[in-house]
Design a protein around this motif. Structure first.
Motif, mmCIF file in Angstrom:
data_model
loop_
_atom_site.group_PDB
_atom_site.id
_atom_site.type_symbol
_atom_site.label_atom_id
_atom_site.label_comp_id
_atom_site.label_asym_id
_atom_site.label_seq_id
_atom_site.Cartn_x
_atom_site.Cartn_y
_atom_site.Cartn_z
ATOM 1 N N SER A 293 0.913 -1.230 -0.011
ATOM 2 C CA SER A 293 0.062 0.073 0.086
ATOM 3 C C SER A 293 0.793 1.151 -0.228
ATOM 4 O O SER A 293 0.684 2.207 -0.710
ATOM 5 N N GLU A 296 2.337 1.633 -3.626
ATOM 6 C CA GLU A 296 1.478 2.167 -4.202
ATOM 7 C C GLU A 296 0.995 3.803 -4.192
ATOM 8 O O GLU A 296 0.145 4.347 -4.812
ATOM 9 N N ASN A 298 -1.271 4.023 -1.794
ATOM 10 C CA ASN A 298 -2.807 3.839 -1.740
ATOM 11 C C ASN A 298 -3.104 3.905 -0.179
ATOM 12 O O ASN A 298 -2.979 3.085 0.697
ATOM 13 N N ARG A 300 -5.816 4.428 1.292
ATOM 14 C CA ARG A 300 -7.256 3.750 1.739
ATOM 15 C C ARG A 300 -6.685 2.412 1.952
ATOM 16 O O ARG A 300 -7.156 1.650 2.976
ATOM 17 N N ARG A 301 -6.209 1.827 1.078
ATOM 18 C CA ARG A 301 -5.715 0.326 1.404
ATOM 19 C C ARG A 301 -4.809 0.240 2.517
ATOM 20 O O ARG A 301 -4.754 -0.723 3.330
ATOM 21 N N ALA A 329 3.099 7.646 2.125
ATOM 22 C CA ALA A 329 1.840 6.885 1.015
ATOM 23 C C ALA A 329 1.709 8.292 0.319
ATOM 24 O O ALA A 329 1.610 8.131 -0.966
ATOM 25 N N ILE A 333 2.138 9.559 -3.632
ATOM 26 C CA ILE A 333 1.195 9.894 -4.357
ATOM 27 C C ILE A 333 1.688 11.210 -5.174
ATOM 28 O O ILE A 333 1.311 11.157 -6.517
ATOM 29 N N HIS A 357 -8.892 9.412 -5.057
ATOM 30 C CA HIS A 357 -9.068 8.052 -5.717
ATOM 31 C C HIS A 357 -8.340 7.085 -4.892
ATOM 32 O O HIS A 357 -8.858 6.053 -4.586
ATOM 33 N N LEU A 358 -7.218 7.618 -4.080
ATOM 34 C CA LEU A 358 -6.257 6.636 -3.320
ATOM 35 C C LEU A 358 -6.505 6.960 -1.983
ATOM 36 O O LEU A 358 -6.032 6.073 -1.294
ATOM 37 N N TYR A 359 -7.123 7.749 -1.474
ATOM 38 C CA TYR A 359 -7.568 8.359 -0.167
ATOM 39 C C TYR A 359 -8.870 8.515 0.377
ATOM 40 O O TYR A 359 -9.406 7.275 0.983
#
Length: 408
Positions: A293, A296, A298, A300-301, A329, A333, A357-359
């Motif tokens: 995560s 990436e 990401n 959220r993940r 993270a 981004i 999109h990612l958070y």
């Protein structure tokens, strides 16, 4: 005592102890006086006579033996860990007298090492026994025995630390690191880590590093590395924990795993992601989704990965430390967006879209500004925010410096 003049079990035991004292064989005495040998001492438990023991064993070794036999009897005959712990405390008090009496001698240190470990272990069992049986009251602390054990070990530590006139090879200061390691285990257990600083300072001032065994040094570095991690001193934590990992016994797989539980978060915070092979080898797959995560970007993940293994992370005290990976993270981004737009001037709206999109779909422009400001302030991004044009302006040279060069 009937039959003492003949060959009684107590007679044999006392003669054995006297021989080891005369030969100054601390290792054999430590083994003989370990509670691990308690079953073999069963024939003595009905004949623990202070007067007789004092007659055949010089003080204060006589008090040490009496306390040891009573401790073993409490475990074997009475099945009472609380009473056994109290007798072990009496044994430590007698041991402090022995340490004080033996000038310019340290052959007794192995006995102290064994006693210190067993005192801590008995204290842990006694506290658990109290909680299990309900043998507590409102004025009794939950870790009362462990705190008492720490106080007893500190008495030994002061004697060792103050033995500064003896030559290095016979100085009791050699025993400081062993006692510190036991005290560390207690302080981590009862959450009193602030008490460790005077101990480390005393050890540094002792200037005895060459006298300490590698095993004890590895343990010491493990605990001081953990403390540095909790203090957010990541570079120092990496140095200490890496030493512990690299010098740990090759076959001590369990200890390697324990060290990695704290070394992996340190490495990640410094920008070094462990391999899948390492995680698989030491059964630490809980970190795998966290690592992926962060790579990436990401967030959220990352939150999902932390929650999925929350029991493991909280249990080892690293959940909040791993949450600090969120800022890395977010940095990733920004780094990915910068590569895509291929410009040193990036519209904040583009970064905001990526973060949605990612958070979090509901992230606001003000929140994005705050995240970017923190990244710039911490040196994780070299640049500035242009509020007039709503752009992140990054340096043309090395805008995303290595984390190891900017993390404390």
């Amino acid at each position: 005592m009937a039959g003492f003049g003949v060959k009684s079990p107590l007679n044999s035991f006392l003669n054995h102890m006297n021989d080891m004292q005369f030969q100054k064989d601390g290792h054999r005495m430590a083994n003989a006086m370990s509670i691990a040998q308690r079953e073999s001492l069963t024939p003595l438990y009905d004949h623990i006579n202070e007067t007789v023991i004092s007659k055949y064993v010089f003080a204060p070794f006589d008090d040490l033996l009496v306390a040891h036999l009573r401790c073993c009897r409490a475990l074997v005959v009475d099945n009472d860990p609380i009473q056994a712990f109290h007798y072990k405390c009496q044994g430590i008090q007698a041991l402090t007298k022995v340490l004080t009496q033996l000038k310019d001698e340290n052959w007794i240190l192995p006995v102290m090492y064994t006693s210190a470990v067993e005192l801590r272990q008995l204290a842990t069992v006694a506290d658990q026994y109290k909680r299990k049986t309900g043998d507590t009251s409102t004025h009794v602390k939950p870790d009362e025995c462990l705190e008492e054990a720490a106080a007893q070990l500190m008495a030994c530590f002061r004697i060792c630390a103050n033995d500064n006139r003896a030559a290095h090879d016979v100085s009791k200061r050699k025993g400081m690191i062993n006692l510190i390691n036991q005290l560390f285990k207690i302080y981590f257990k009862i959450n009193k880590l602030h008490l460790y600083k005077p101990l480390t300072r005393a050890l540094e001032n002792a200037n005895m590093n060459s006298q300490f065994s590698l095993a004890q040094t590895v343990t010491y570095n493990y605990f001081t590395g953990m403390k540095s991690l909790f203090d957010s001193d990541y570079k120092k934590a990496e140095e200490l924990l890496s030493f512990a990992f690299n010098n740990c016994h090759p076959e001590a797989h369990k200890n390697h795993r324990l060290i990695l539980i704290y070394l992996i978060p340190v490495k990640m915070l410094l920008g070094h992601m462990p391999s899948d092979h390492l995680l698989h080898k030491y059964r630490l797959q809980e970190f795998a989704p966290v690592i992926q995560s962060v790579k990436e970007g990401n967030v959220r993940r990352l939150d999902e990965a932390l929650e999925a293994n929350a029991h493991f992370f909280w249990g080892n005290g690293i959940y909040l430390i791993l949450e600090k990976l969120k800022i890395i993270a977010f940095r990733n981004i920004c780094k990915k967006v910068a590569l895509i737009v291929d410009s040193h001037q990036i519209h904040i709206q583009v970064i905001m879209t990526a973060m949605k999109h990612l958070y979090d779909d509901s992230i606001t422009l003000e929140e994005v500004h705050c995240i970017l400001a923190n990244l710039i302030f911490e040196g994780k991004i070299k640049g500035y925010i242009s509020l007039q044009y709503q752009k992140l302006v990054i340096s043309k040279q090395n805008p995303f410096p290595p984390l190891s060069s900017v993390t404390a």
